[in-house]
Design a protein around this motif. Structure first.
Motif, short mmCIF file in Angstrom:
data_model
loop_
_atom_site.label_atom_id
_atom_site.label_comp_id
_atom_site.label_asym_id
_atom_site.label_seq_id
_atom_site.Cartn_x
_atom_site.Cartn_y
_atom_site.Cartn_z
N ARG A 107 -16.29 61.99 35.37
CA ARG A 107 -15.21 61.86 34.39
C ARG A 107 -15.78 61.77 32.97
NH1 ARG A 107 -9.87 60.55 34.58
NH2 ARG A 107 -9.95 59.93 36.77
N ILE A 115 -2.59 63.54 31.01
CA ILE A 115 -1.30 63.27 31.64
C ILE A 115 -0.35 64.44 31.39
CG2 ILE A 115 -0.16 62.10 29.72
CD1 ILE A 115 0.61 59.92 31.88
N GLY A 128 -7.83 64.11 33.86
CA GLY A 128 -7.37 62.87 33.24
C GLY A 128 -6.22 63.02 32.27
N ARG A 188 -1.79 63.23 36.84
CA ARG A 188 -3.02 63.72 36.20
C ARG A 188 -4.00 64.12 37.29
NH1 ARG A 188 -3.40 57.99 34.56
NH2 ARG A 188 -2.99 58.58 32.40
N TYR A 206 -5.06 61.58 27.32
CA TYR A 206 -5.36 60.84 28.54
C TYR A 206 -4.32 59.76 28.83
CZ TYR A 206 -10.07 62.91 28.55
OH TYR A 206 -11.13 63.78 28.58
N SER A 207 -3.85 59.10 27.78
CA SER A 207 -2.95 57.96 27.97
C SER A 207 -1.48 58.33 27.90
CB SER A 207 -3.24 56.88 26.92
OG SER A 207 -2.91 57.35 25.61
N THR A 232 1.69 59.10 38.24
CA THR A 232 1.63 57.98 37.31
C THR A 232 2.99 57.48 36.88
OG1 THR A 232 1.48 59.48 35.41
CG2 THR A 232 -0.59 58.78 36.41
N GLU A 253 -3.05 62.42 41.03
CA GLU A 253 -2.46 61.09 41.21
C GLU A 253 -1.18 61.02 40.40
OE1 GLU A 253 -4.97 57.95 39.89
OE2 GLU A 253 -5.03 58.61 37.80
N PRO A 281 -7.07 56.55 32.29
CA PRO A 281 -7.21 56.78 33.74
C PRO A 281 -8.58 56.33 34.22
CG PRO A 281 -7.43 58.85 32.52
CD PRO A 281 -6.99 57.81 31.53
N THR A 282 -8.60 55.68 35.36
CA THR A 282 -9.85 55.22 35.95
C THR A 282 -10.03 55.85 37.33
OG1 THR A 282 -8.88 53.28 37.04
CG2 THR A 282 -9.61 53.01 34.76
N LEU A 342 -7.59 64.08 39.03
CA LEU A 342 -8.82 63.30 39.18
C LEU A 342 -10.01 64.25 39.04
CD1 LEU A 342 -7.75 61.11 42.23
CD2 LEU A 342 -7.77 60.45 39.83
#
Length: 1492
Positions: free
Chosen positions: A283, A723, A721, A781, A117-118, A791, A789, A40-41, A783
């Motif tokens: 973050r 998920i 961050g 996730r 996170y991913s 996904t 946000e 996540p960015t 922020l």
């Protein structure tokens, strides 16, 4: 040849023969199907890639350190000697145990974070570690890839073992990483297009382990300044130079530094270097907190699966919802029927509904020409009362379902309110649905009454049959219609019509007064079902009113608003369209189908009706803005829900409605209402808000009494961050699914994180507080600010254009089609970035005749009878076979998106050629030109901006004004590329059309793609100019060269550019080193007297002028012009110089960071050819010293090497910059250098000097106030903010640069070695970063606040756009440079400067430390009046705030010196003891000169 990595062993010598091939093959298997991490960015990923280096460092926490030790002990104890031996590895006699070392445990914690996170169960990251083998070339580290399978059921110890095993694999089977990459992903020869996707970015996240260091070494390692030998071999160059560098750049690198100290349990320092163009500091800090938290939790619960280990840090808990807190469960504001009736009684004559009437006149109609019907609150109230009373009379019971066969119109409002007033539950069917779909809805709903609106038309025969045969209706109102006078009628025909009409006439218009409560069910909406049967969602009355008081206050909604009815009539968003205005006592406006369907007309309709509030789906928003030219100034709020909202959608709408705040909301049919919000402020008040936002607008935070929770697969509240699935916690959730108790129980779950709430409040038809959460199936996730946000989907349910679709339902029906063997349906973004339903089908060969068109047509016909139109895939792809993953599942990632070029774009329009026929865009540009340039008369659309009074500073303001007015992201280059009104308008129209990525009709894909790539900046083939300009006759024969003697002490020197900053110092240095020499300065002037005045003024400005130069005749001038043939010299002067001059120092150039190459070609490049020609003219060989720039290295090829510690060698041939240089100035210097190199190959004596940023005099502090760095300082002081950029900036004092140039021009050793010593880099060995520069501003008393670069850029953009003129900020002339990409464009390659050091050997020329010199520069700038005086308190506070306990003696001494200089600056008492040369500088002269 590109940057050469220091201390790198040759790949071929690392492993020999067959073992290398075998290792490569093993690694190919290990890394098969590997994918790059997607973390996540906080900001959108820049294209092309940009890096803003930033870092955060700290020691691992004490609790975490103890936890690491505990895990290590536990694993060693449980593993025993056998396991210890199994996890050991021997390299060159060294036993390496990676099973449970502290570093392995910490690394495992980060791998768990990457997994969380991913959301990936296959995690791969880079790993650099100390080399175990002696390296003949001194390589210190090796790099590999760690790939681990991680899932939520594993314990932390399992992950440690997996990571350790991956480390052992890398240690036992080493392969040079660059060689591995070339083996895995063979690259095409240079100039050949890449076939297939680029290699995955396996170094997206990288971990670097270092050997134990001393405290001092660790402090030094915390800087980004020094090259990193540990990463050097990542930048291997050679025949595949630059092949992999872009794919090896890391977004995030974690350095693990062991510290040799006994003061801590685990002396480990963590340093995170990250790309601040992607991540915020918040973050990164939370990630490190999460790592500590994870380690502590793992030590406390060693047997717990990692899915049960929380990473919700204290920081996360402060900004995310608390799922244990009470909500306003009992907040009942009354039924919508009661609120509406009270509004009607209070304001009976107030306009309630305005319905536009479709006259059928066609597309020529305008909204203002269409008739409309207006109804008051009293009329709507009485009409709906009558419908309710009739239903009650016919026996309708509480919560019975009434189906409305409807259309978009006022009759729908009457019908809905009538059903609700009768206590019933309404459900809407759209006549546009296929008859089979309508019957399915009726079957699910099992209505007790049917209302058919006259303008919806009669029921289809199949539906009528279904109603007659399967439903048990209490009543039916056919052909219901609201008359113009407010009366409502039915249209009964046939048997029983007379009695029904009589009964209808007998019912009254009084309010029925049916009592309703928060848990009364009033709505039945449909959502997709995986079996092909839609689910009916039973909506409660609670949500029909609960949120409106809050919304009224939050968004300023009043009874004066004008709302729209634009939602699909059969979908739950239609409820918000109707109930919001009725609750507030506002007005609802209803457009015609023509108003909605005709491109551009909806905006005109809204403008005509002065709409203030609208509810939209993103698809409707796109329809509203498409082809629209009519502004909507009255629109203040647009509420979006139903699908992902993109930044593009917002920008286009706000272009039409600059006063409009766009509110992105999240909700589902099951939540009944949009339950989250994120407000995008109006463009008119905050024009740059969208600039740093990602493409998808976040869902935001929950509304009042709503929590948007992200719950992990392990059932825990997610951390920042991490998920997880989005759960909606609210008292306003729907009751559940009609007739589906199991599905209701699965999706509507009791809050497991707290006990059930209680209440003593008694409300009719209220079951009491129920703390429930709806499992949306959406993934999301948090922020860092607590917003959510979205996904993706946890299942196969998706949304397209606001409609929720179950992919499984589509595939169920597809599989039943004749001729279909296999099928899978996906949502894919097409080449225009639009979400599109694509069905991939493998046909039964025996039933497939090869005609795709007929086959797809038959499938479409089948689906039309099963699915609503929006659920029918747009694209069908016929495949021979499905691609499969190794485990036999369909590999969805391998399914290609079919060609969709058949989709057409908007019609093209001819461009007017005369001012009298200006388009709206051309008119806006025309008016902006006239305003900025100050032209009162007409401007032709073919006039050149620069010919009518424009200049580069005005060009900057023009671009920003165009961005603000047009809502498109124009690059500054457009003013130079398209300098006419006609051209600018064409470019803006192109950007607007390609904003949707629509291929214009008649334009080939190749042409479109090429133009799309060049949208921001036109590609210039500057390298092609080499063959055009190279003159083979410029040469020196070997015979002449053998006889040539390098002029150690030149008698006559020709100097160009003597009136500039560097030129003035070169002139002064020449006279100091060669007191007898004659220096002829090439000056552009009307006559010799004026030329001498210009040279004198430049030298005086910096305190350099010595009158004896002129009196003695040693300083001479020659009139010329670099922009003209033969340097603008007369033939006599040319001949004289050709015979007399011994050395040429070609320092003159036009330095401009905006002008394109063609604008600089003559002055910068052709003049270099002329200087070369002069160097061999008249048979006399004259060495030429060319002052170039490191701008020739400003492309990704060279700067990417800096990330990996690679130096650009002085013998580099510059081929790495043959393409990729963006700035015209750098391009012009590159071509010049290559021409000089060619000439050197032909025997010419050529020396090229490449300075970076040239700062002030190290003695006097005198500096060029028009320099970029100096303007950056002043601009930041004016703004009050400084960006946190960790880039190393190669800055050298001007006296060092000038001294080097003269030394190079005078050194016979250099002259003899013409081939190898041809390029000289100016490099400051004392690294200095932007953050060091900005820190010194505070040290010297300037109140500047550090902030992240993206935030600083935003603040500067806002500051500039709100300013009245270009003098508002020192950075205005360089805004394009600062705002577009400062970190990347200012990033320095690391330079080898061996030749320069050799040239300076034995001289007193040294490059001073910027840390030592900046106080002197600031003192000069304050004394000159360029900078304001700083604040005394801040200067001392800043230095005092830095602890001396951890500082070195040098640092302490430097701080004391800084504080001393700060005192001088503040007091103005700049005496000779501290700044001895400052008093002699004519500071007023230089400032005035630079301003002019």
């Amino acid at each position: 040849m590109g940057p050469v990595a220091p201390t790198v062993a040759d790949d071929a010598t690392t492993t020999g023969g067959d073992s290398l091939d075998a290792s490569l093959e093993r690694w190919r298997v290990r890394l098969s199907n590997v994918t790059e991490l997607s973390l996540p960015t906080d900001y959108p990923r820049p294209v092309p890639p940009r890096v803003v280096e930033s870092e955060h460092a700290r020691n691992i926490g004490e609790d975490a350190a103890a936890a690491v030790a505990s895990v290590c002990v536990a694993m060693h104890s449980s593993g025993g000697a056998g396991e210890h031996k199994q996890n050991s590895h021997n390299v060159n006699g060294q036993s390496i145990d990676q099973s449970a070392t502290p570093l392995a445990v910490v690394l495992a914690a980060f791998f768990v974070l990457l997994h969380k996170y991913s959301g990936e169960e296959d995690v791969a990251a880079g790993w650099s570690f100390p080399s175990l083998e002696a390296d003949p070339n001194g390589a210190q580290v090796e790099t590999s890839v760690l790939r681990c399978a991680i899932d939520k059921s594993m314990t932390f110890a399992d992950v440690v073992k997996a990571v350790s095993q991956a480390q052992n694999t890398s240690l036992s089977d080493p392969v040079p990483f660059s060689l591995l990459m070339r083996h895995l992903y063979p690259q095409p020869p240079p100039g050949t297009p890449q076939d297939g996707p680029p290699p995955p970015a396996l170094m997206r996240v990288r971990f670097v382990e270092s050997a134990p260091q001393s405290d001092q070494e660790s402090d030094q390692s915390d800087t980004l300044a020094a090259p990193e030998p540990h990463a050097a071999h990542l930048a291997r160059r050679g025949s595949t130079a630059g092949t992999f560098a872009p794919h090896l750049l890391s977004d995030l690198t974690v350095y693990l530094h062991p510290l040799p100290t006994l003061r801590r349990i685990l002396p480990l320092r963590l340093r995170v270097r990250y790309n601040a163009a992607l991540f915020t500091d918040a973050r990164i800090r939370d990630m490190l907190d999460a790592a500590d938290m994870l380690l502590v939790a793992a030590a406390k619960n060693p047997s717990a699966p990692i899915g049960q280990l929380s990473i919700a840090t204290e920081r996360a808990q402060l900004c995310t919802p608390d799922p244990t807190m009470d909500l306003d469960w009992d907040g009942w504001h009354g039924a919508i029927t009661d609120v509406f009736h009270k509004n009607a009684e209070a304001h009976p004559d107030r306009v309630c509904v305005v319905e536009s009437i479709d006259t059928g006149a066609g597309v020529g109609d305008k909204p203002e020409d269409c008739p409309q019907r207006t109804f008051s609150y009293a009329q709507i109230d009485r009409a709906s009362n009558r419908v309710a009373n009739y239903l009650l009379k016919k026996g309708l019971k509480r919560e019975d379902v009434v189906t409305l066969y409807s259309y978009r119109g006022v009759d729908l409002v009457i019908a809905i309110m009538g059903v609700l007033k009768a206590g019933g539950t309404f459900s809407v069917i759209d006549p546009a649905y296929p008859p089979q779909r309508q019957t399915i809805y009726l079957t699910v709903a099992q209505p007790r009454a049917l209302l058919i609106l006259r303008r919806a038309g009669p029921l289809p025969d199949a539906v009528r049959t279904h109603v007659r045969d399967t439903l048990f209706l209490a009543c039916e109102i056919p052909a219901m219609e609201l008359k113009d006078n407010g009366s409502v009628s039915g249209g009964w025909e046939g048997e029983g019509a007379e009695e029904a009409t009589r009964e209808w006439g007998e019912v009254g218009e009084e309010f029925p007064g049916v009592l309703l409560g928060p848990d009364s069910v009033g709505t039945l909406s449909f959502t997709s079902g995986s079996t092909g049967i839609p689910k009916g969602v039973r909506g409660r009355h609670f949500s029909l009113t609960h949120f409106y008081p809050w919304m009224s206050m939050e968004f300023g909604l009043t009874e004066k608003e004008r709302f729209t009815m634009l939602s699909g009539i059969a979908h739950d968003p239609i409820q918000r369209d109707i109930f919001t205005p009725l609750f507030l006592g506002a007005t609802l406006h209803i457009p015609t189908a023509e108003d909605i369907g005709q491109p551009g007309r909806l905006a005109a309709w809204m403008a005509h009706h002065k709409i203030t509030v609208t509810h939209l789906t993103p698809a409707m928003g796109q329809l509203l803005s498409a082809n629209a030219t009519t502004p909507i100034p009255t629109l203040r709020n647009s509420f979006f829900v139903g699908d992902v909202l993109t930044k593009r959608d917002v920008a286009r709408l706000q272009l039409l409605a600059p006063n409009n705040a766009v509110v992105n909301m999240y909700g589902t049919t099951e939540t009944q209402r949009a339950v989250s919000y994120l407000r995008v402020p109006p463009r008119g008040t905050y024009p740059t808000w969208l600039a740093d936002k990602k493409d998808i607008i976040p869902a935001g935070k929950g509304m009042k009494d709503v929590q948007i929770l992200v719950i992990t697969p392990g059932g825990l509240p997610a951390g920042i961050g991490e998920i997880g699935e989005i759960y909606v916690r609210s008292g306003g959730l729907a009751e559940g699914y009609l007739g589906l108790p199991d599905a209701t129980a699965a999706k509507f779950v009791a809050n497991p994180l707290r006990s059930a709430p209680t209440s003593t409040v008694e409300i009719p038809f209220y079951k009491g507080p129920r703390d429930r959460m709806y499992r949306s199936g959406d993934l999301g996730r948090y922020l860092p600010n607590g917003e959510v946000e979205c996904t993706g989907r946890a299942d196969d349910q998706v949304k397209i254009r606001g409609f929720r679709i179950e992919l499984g339902e589509i595939d169920t029906h597809l599989s039943q089609c004749a001729g279909v063997r296999e099928n899978v349906t996906l949502v894919r973004r097409d080449k225009y970035e639009e979400q599109t339903l694509v069905s991939y089908i493998v046909p039964l060969l025996e039933q497939y005749d090869g005609s795709q068109e007929e086959f797809i047509k038959s499938i479409r016909e089948h689906l039309k009878g099963k699915l609503p139109g929006y659920a029918i895939p747009s694209v069908f792809a016929i495949l021979r076979r499905m691609p499969l993953t190794p485990n036999g599942k369909v590999d969805k990632n391998a399914l290609p998106f079919p060609d969709t070029a058949r989709f057409s774009g908007p019609p093209s329009s001819a461009v007017p050629t005369t001012p009298s026929s200006l388009s709206p865009v051309q008119q806006q540009i025309h008016d902006l030109w006239a305003q900025l340039i100050g032209i009162s008369g007409p401007i032709a659309i073919t006039d050149n901006f620069f010919d009518v009074g424009g200049h580069s500073i005005l060009a900057t303001r023009l671009v920003f004004e165009l961005r603000k007015a047009m809502g498109v992201e124009l690059g500054l280059g457009v003013v130079f590329r398209e300098p006419t009104i006609e051209g600018m308008a064409r470019e803006i129209e192109r950007l607007r059309s390609t904003d949707f990525n629509i291929v214009p009709p008649g334009e080939s894909k190749a042409v479109f793609d090429a133009r799309d790539e060049d949208a921001e900046e036109q590609t210039v083939d500057y390298a092609a100019d080499l063959e055009v300009l190279d003159d083979p006759s410029i040469a020196v024969s070997e015979e002449v060269l053998k006889e040539f003697k390098y002029p150690i002490d030149p008698k006559v020197v020709l100097l160009t550019g003597a009136t500039g900053f560097v030129g003035a110092y070169v002139l002064s240095t020449l006279f100091k080193r060669h007191p007898e020499a004659i220096v002829i300065t090439h000056v552009r002037a009307k006559n010799a007297e004026e030329a001498m005045k210009r040279v004198k003024a430049a030298a005086e400005a910096y305190g350099l002028w010595i009158s004896d130069w002129e009196k003695s005749g040693r300083l001479q001038v020659v009139l010329g012009d670099l922009g003209k043939e033969n340097l603008g010299l007369s033939s006599e002067d040319w001949e004289r110089l050709a015979k007399e001059v011994d050395v040429i120092i070609h320092n003159g150039a036009l330095v401009h960071w905006v002008y394109p190459y063609h604008r600089l070609r003559t002055v910068n490049v052709v003049s270099t050819v002329d200087a070369l020609r002069l160097s061999v003219a008249s048979g006399k060989v004259k060495p030429i010293v060319f002052v170039s720039s490191t701008a020739t290295l400003d492309n990704e090829y060279y700067t990417s090497g800096a990330d990996q510690g690679a130096k650009v060698m002085e013998e580099d041939d510059l081929e790495g910059a043959r393409t990729g240089l963006k700035a015209g100035y750098g391009q012009s210097k590159w071509v010049s250098e290559k021409l000089l190199m060619k000439a050197r190959e032909r025997g010419c004596i050529v020396k090229i000097v490449r300075p970076g940023y040239v700062l002030g005099d190290s003695r006097s502090g005198a500096t060029n106030t028009d320099d970029f760095i100096i303007r950056l300082m002043k601009g930041c002081i004016e703004l009050g903010k400084v960006p946190e950029i960790a880039n190393v900036v190669n800055m050298c004092p001007v006296d060092y640069v000038a001294g080097s140039i003269v030394a190079i021009a005078s050194d016979s050793r250099i002259g003899r070695d013409n081939a190898s010593m041809g390029v000289f880099h100016m490099w400051n060995d004392n690294p200095f970063r932007f953050i060091d520069l900005f820190r010194l501003l505070r040290v010297y008393g300037y109140p500047v606040e550090p902030c992240e670069y993206i935030q600083w850029r935003q603040a500067l953009m806002d500051f500039t756009l709100m300013a009245s003129d270009e003098n508002s900020n020192a950075l205005f002339p360089l805004l394009h440079f600062v705002l577009d990409d400062l970190p990347t464009s200012s990033k320095s390659a690391i330079l080898d400067d061996s030749n320069t050091k050799e040239a300076l050997r034995g001289t007193d020329v040294v490059c001073g430390r910027m840390e030592d010199l900046f106080g002197r520069y600031i003192a000069y700038l304050v004394k000159s009046g360029f900078l304001p005086k700083p604040t005394p308190r801040l200067a001392h506070t800043s230095e005092a705030s830095q602890s001396e306990g951890s500082a070195s003696k040098r640092e302490i001494a430097q701080r004391k010196k800084n504080a001393s200089i700060a005192d001088y600056i503040i007091s103005g008492d700049l005496d000779a003891r501290e700044l001895p040369d400052l008093e002699g500088v004519h500071v007023a002269t230089v400032v005035a000169r630079n301003r002019n």
